[in-house]
Design an enzyme around this catalytic site. Structure first.
Site, PDB file in Angstrom:
ATOM      1  N   HIS A 162       0.834  -1.216   0.000  1.00  0.00           N
ATOM      2  CA  HIS A 162       0.000   0.000   0.000  1.00  0.00           C
ATOM      3  C   HIS A 162       0.865   1.261   0.000  1.00  0.00           C
ATOM      4  CE1 HIS A 162      -3.986  -1.929   0.882  1.00  0.00           C
ATOM      5  NE2 HIS A 162      -3.145  -2.918   1.126  1.00  0.00           N
ATOM      6  N   ASP A 370       2.757   9.828  -0.777  1.00  0.00           N
ATOM      7  CA  ASP A 370       1.701   8.941  -0.285  1.00  0.00           C
ATOM      8  C   ASP A 370       1.486   7.829  -1.305  1.00  0.00           C
ATOM      9  OD1 ASP A 370      -0.444   7.999   1.260  1.00  0.00           O
ATOM     10  OD2 ASP A 370      -1.196  10.022   1.646  1.00  0.00           O
TER      11      ASP A 370
HETATM   12  P1  ADP Z   1      -3.174   6.147   5.334  1.00  0.00           P
HETATM   13  O1  ADP Z   1      -3.268   4.825   4.636  1.00  0.00           O
HETATM   14  O2  ADP Z   1      -1.799   6.716   5.327  1.00  0.00           O
HETATM   15  O3  ADP Z   1      -3.767   6.113   6.696  1.00  0.00           O
HETATM   16  P2  ADP Z   1      -5.325   7.160   3.570  1.00  0.00           P
HETATM   17  O4  ADP Z   1      -5.734   8.543   3.218  1.00  0.00           O
HETATM   18  O5  ADP Z   1      -5.121   6.266   2.405  1.00  0.00           O
HETATM   19  O6  ADP Z   1      -4.039   7.248   4.512  1.00  0.00           O
HETATM   20  O7  ADP Z   1      -6.432   6.490   4.473  1.00  0.00           O
HETATM   21  C1  ADP Z   1      -6.865   7.058   5.666  1.00  0.00           C
HETATM   22  C2  ADP Z   1      -8.202   6.450   6.044  1.00  0.00           C
HETATM   23  O8  ADP Z   1      -8.450   6.708   7.416  1.00  0.00           O
HETATM   24  C3  ADP Z   1      -9.361   7.015   5.249  1.00  0.00           C
HETATM   25  O9  ADP Z   1     -10.287   5.999   4.915  1.00  0.00           O
HETATM   26  C4  ADP Z   1      -9.991   8.019   6.214  1.00  0.00           C
HETATM   27  O10 ADP Z   1     -11.376   8.193   6.049  1.00  0.00           O
HETATM   28  C5  ADP Z   1      -9.692   7.378   7.551  1.00  0.00           C
HETATM   29  N1  ADP Z   1      -9.556   8.426   8.577  1.00  0.00           N
HETATM   30  C6  ADP Z   1      -8.666   9.444   8.599  1.00  0.00           C
HETATM   31  N2  ADP Z   1      -8.877  10.252   9.664  1.00  0.00           N
HETATM   32  C7  ADP Z   1      -9.926   9.733  10.318  1.00  0.00           C
HETATM   33  C8  ADP Z   1     -10.635  10.116  11.492  1.00  0.00           C
HETATM   34  N3  ADP Z   1     -10.305  11.212  12.213  1.00  0.00           N
HETATM   35  N4  ADP Z   1     -11.657   9.344  11.867  1.00  0.00           N
HETATM   36  C9  ADP Z   1     -11.995   8.248  11.153  1.00  0.00           C
HETATM   37  N5  ADP Z   1     -11.378   7.841  10.048  1.00  0.00           N
HETATM   38  C10 ADP Z   1     -10.354   8.569   9.629  1.00  0.00           C
HETATM   39  O1  F6P Z   2      -0.201   1.852   4.190  1.00  0.00           O
HETATM   40  C1  F6P Z   2      -0.346   2.755   5.236  1.00  0.00           C
HETATM   41  C2  F6P Z   2      -0.588   2.141   6.610  1.00  0.00           C
HETATM   42  O2  F6P Z   2       0.514   1.625   7.240  1.00  0.00           O
HETATM   43  C3  F6P Z   2      -1.636   1.073   6.553  1.00  0.00           C
HETATM   44  O3  F6P Z   2      -1.096  -0.218   6.585  1.00  0.00           O
HETATM   45  C4  F6P Z   2      -2.515   1.401   7.701  1.00  0.00           C
HETATM   46  O4  F6P Z   2      -3.838   1.328   7.274  1.00  0.00           O
HETATM   47  C5  F6P Z   2      -2.276   2.853   8.009  1.00  0.00           C
HETATM   48  O5  F6P Z   2      -1.059   3.178   7.434  1.00  0.00           O
HETATM   49  C6  F6P Z   2      -2.377   3.146   9.504  1.00  0.00           C
HETATM   50  O6  F6P Z   2      -1.200   2.790  10.172  1.00  0.00           O
HETATM   51  P1  F6P Z   2      -1.098   1.983  11.524  1.00  0.00           P
HETATM   52  O7  F6P Z   2      -1.598   0.599  11.270  1.00  0.00           O
HETATM   53  O8  F6P Z   2       0.345   2.044  11.870  1.00  0.00           O
HETATM   54  O9  F6P Z   2      -1.965   2.699  12.516  1.00  0.00           O
END
Ligand code: ADP
Ligand code: F6P
Length: 500
Positions: A162, A370
């Site tokens: 990812h 990202d």
């Molecule tokens: P990452 O994989 O780095 O966490 P992404 O943008 O791909 O970043 O995914 C983040 C996910 O977490 C999204 O589905 C988003 O809706 C969810 N998310 C982010 N902030 C919050 C929050 N404050 N409450 C609930 N869900 C959240």
């Molecule tokens: O790919 C990004 C990632 O490490 C995912 O595996 C995971 O959904 C997200 O970041 C949140 O990270 P963590 O599992 O360390 O809270």
């Protein structure tokens, strides 16, 4: 434990233990992109999810979640510190994100990474049915495909990263680079978010392991490992339906009132991570306030930043810096009852997130790097009214698929400021045209298209794909990157976005 024909293996389970206001222990959906992507897909599928439940100590016995069996893998304090916080999140994570923070190397962390990967491989070998399909996720578990193949050569094994996969000059810094590559090559199919990442991987395999590799196939012993790009997505229809609900629309109107009915609302939603460009964005906003190009009376910024990896030093430092800067900006530019920045660190449920998306005139998604960024896709899916401008970093995987966004280079402060102003003052007809195109793309390339495309490639001829993608009859188009953008803002030449 009963065996499953599909096993998903990810560091984190889709649920986390947390403490309810009354002190009781409860399970709630864990935040983060991986869970957001896979959870809706597996719902009501007879699958098993192997992962960590978020605490330390013995593995808890967990209930099924929406028909998916949970198999928890225990981590003790040392594993948590050296595997999750250490090798995964202080070595690989910064290295895979352009080393925007310095990756750290410790031999003890590598030992823990091997030990925990072995434990995940054994738990998976235990629950996968003969000839079943196993789908291993992300950078925490890069050794699992190789370890699992040694235990269970009968399985079809997929691996999907990812996060971005870095260019060779960065990956070559890893002391145990050969072992990591060999671990991934235990899979039958290695998937990445971007074609450039598959290219980086093929180059590294040739250079480090001296194996014949193209960007599509690698010959390993008597096997062929296929590699490719499969940009992950979201449940577009579900987010659109949620955002269209009358109670969500009403909540969005309430939120706008509560924000003081400003002319424009800018929203950012991030995990508190140094890859997300939060500090750069705050600086740009603060300079716009200082120059008077934006006023607090006219425009508010809502920054949601849910804490993440809180015991890792770099994350603690980031949080302190962000909170100091938010305090400074509010102190300097806010007025009584009118803060310049509404700063929220709470997790929200999906309906509240959808309401926030609907109230945002500008959604600022400006990570320094990202793998994909699902928040950008969720925003687009939620704008069923075709309103709202997406300001998107060129360095997010999503930029390759959403060229109609207002694209910016978040390292270029002037470009970022201009990007915010452009999005704030954009012609509504232009905004609507861009949003329509992006929404149409995401309806074709949703989470089922992603899974269908990946799993049909992994499970050639198997029945798995039609089961998982059954809401649209199972036929899924391959996901392909879109043409380059016409809308990069400022800074002259568009930055290179080709690092996965
Ligand atoms: P990452 O994989 O780095 O966490 P992404 O943008 O791909 O970043 O995914 C983040 C996910 O977490 C999204 O589905 C988003 O809706 C969810 N998310 C982010 N902030 C919050 C929050 N404050 N409450 C609930 N869900 C959240
Ligand atoms: O790919 C990004 C990632 O490490 C995912 O595996 C995971 O959904 C997200 O970041 C949140 O990270 P963590 O599992 O360390 O809270």
């Amino acid at each position: 434990m009963r065996q499953s024909s599909l096993v998903v293996v990810a560091n984190r389970l889709p649920i986390d233990d947390s403490v309810a206001p009354d002190g009781a222990c409860e399970w709630r959906r864990s935040p983060g992109g991986l869970v957001s992507a896979l959870h809706p897909l597996l719902r009501h599928t007879p699958a098993t999810w192997v992962g960590w439940a978020g605490g330390t100590g013995p593995a808890p016995a967990l209930p099924d979640v929406d028909g998916v069996r949970m198999r928890s893998v225990p981590l003790d304090q040392d594993d948590l510190r050296d595997h999750y916080e250490g090798f995964a999140n202080a070595t690989l994570w910064p290295l895979y994100h352009d080393a925007v923070e310095q990756p750290q190397h410790h031999r003890r962390w590598w030992e823990a990474y091997q030990r925990v990967n072995q434990r995940f491989a054994e738990a998976t070998a235990d629950v996968a049915e003969p000839g079943g399909v196993v789908w291993v996720q992300d950078y925490h578990l890069q050794l699992v495909p190789g370890l699992l193949r040694a235990l269970r050569p009968d399985l079809r094994i997929g691996f999907f990263l990812h996060a971005p996969f870095p260019p060779p000059e960065l990956f070559m810094q890893l002391p145990r680079r050969a072992e990591l590559l060999r671990g991934m090559l235990g899979a039958d199919l290695v998937g990445f978010q971007r074609a450039q990442a598959a290219h980086n991987f093929a180059q590294l395999v040739t250079r480090v392991l001296e194996l014949p590799a193209t960007d599509r196939r690698i010959a390993v012993d008597d096997r062929v490992v296929r590699i490719g790009a499969f940009p992950v997505s979201i449940d577009t229809a579900e987010m659109a339906a949620l955002a269209a609900r009358p109670d969500v629309a009403a909540r969005a109107r309430r939120l706008r009132q509560d924000l003081g009915n400003p002319r424009k609302v800018i929203l950012s939603v991030d995990r508190m991570d140094y890859t997300k460009g939060i500090e750069q964005r705050l600086k740009a906003y603060s300079e716009l306030l200082a120059s008077g190009q934006v006023t607090v009376r006219d425009t508010v910024l809502v920054q949601v930043a849910v804490p993440s990896r809180e015991r890792v030093g770099q994350y603690q430092i980031l949080r302190e810096r962000v909170e100091r800067e938010v305090g400074r900006i509010n102190g300097e530019f806010g007025r009584v009852g009118e803060p310049a920045i509404h700063y929220l660190t709470q997790p929200f449920d999906r309906a509240e997130l959808a309401a926030l998306y609907r109230v945002a005139d500008v959604m600022a998604v400006t990570p320094l790097r990202d793998g994909m960024n699902l928040v950008a896709k969720e925003y687009v899916a939620a704008r069923v009214d075709d309103e709202g401008a997406l300001l998107l970093s060129e360095f997010a995987g999503a930029a390759a698929e959403l060229p109609e966004a207002y694209l910016v280079n978040p390292h270029d402060l002037e470009g970022l400021k201009l990007g915010l102003l452009t999005a704030l003052h954009a012609d509504p007809a232009d905004v609507a045209e861009r949003m329509r195109a992006m929404r149409a793309h995401l309806h074709r390339h949703d989470i089922r298209a992603w899974a269908g495309s990946y799993l049909s490639s992994l499970d050639e001829g198997g029945a798995l794909v039609s089961r998982l993608t059954s809401t649209d009859g199972g036929a899924t188009p391959p996901v392909v990157p879109r043409p380059p953008s016409r809308s990069t803002i400022a800074g002259g030449t568009p930055a290179r976005t080709g690092r996965g």
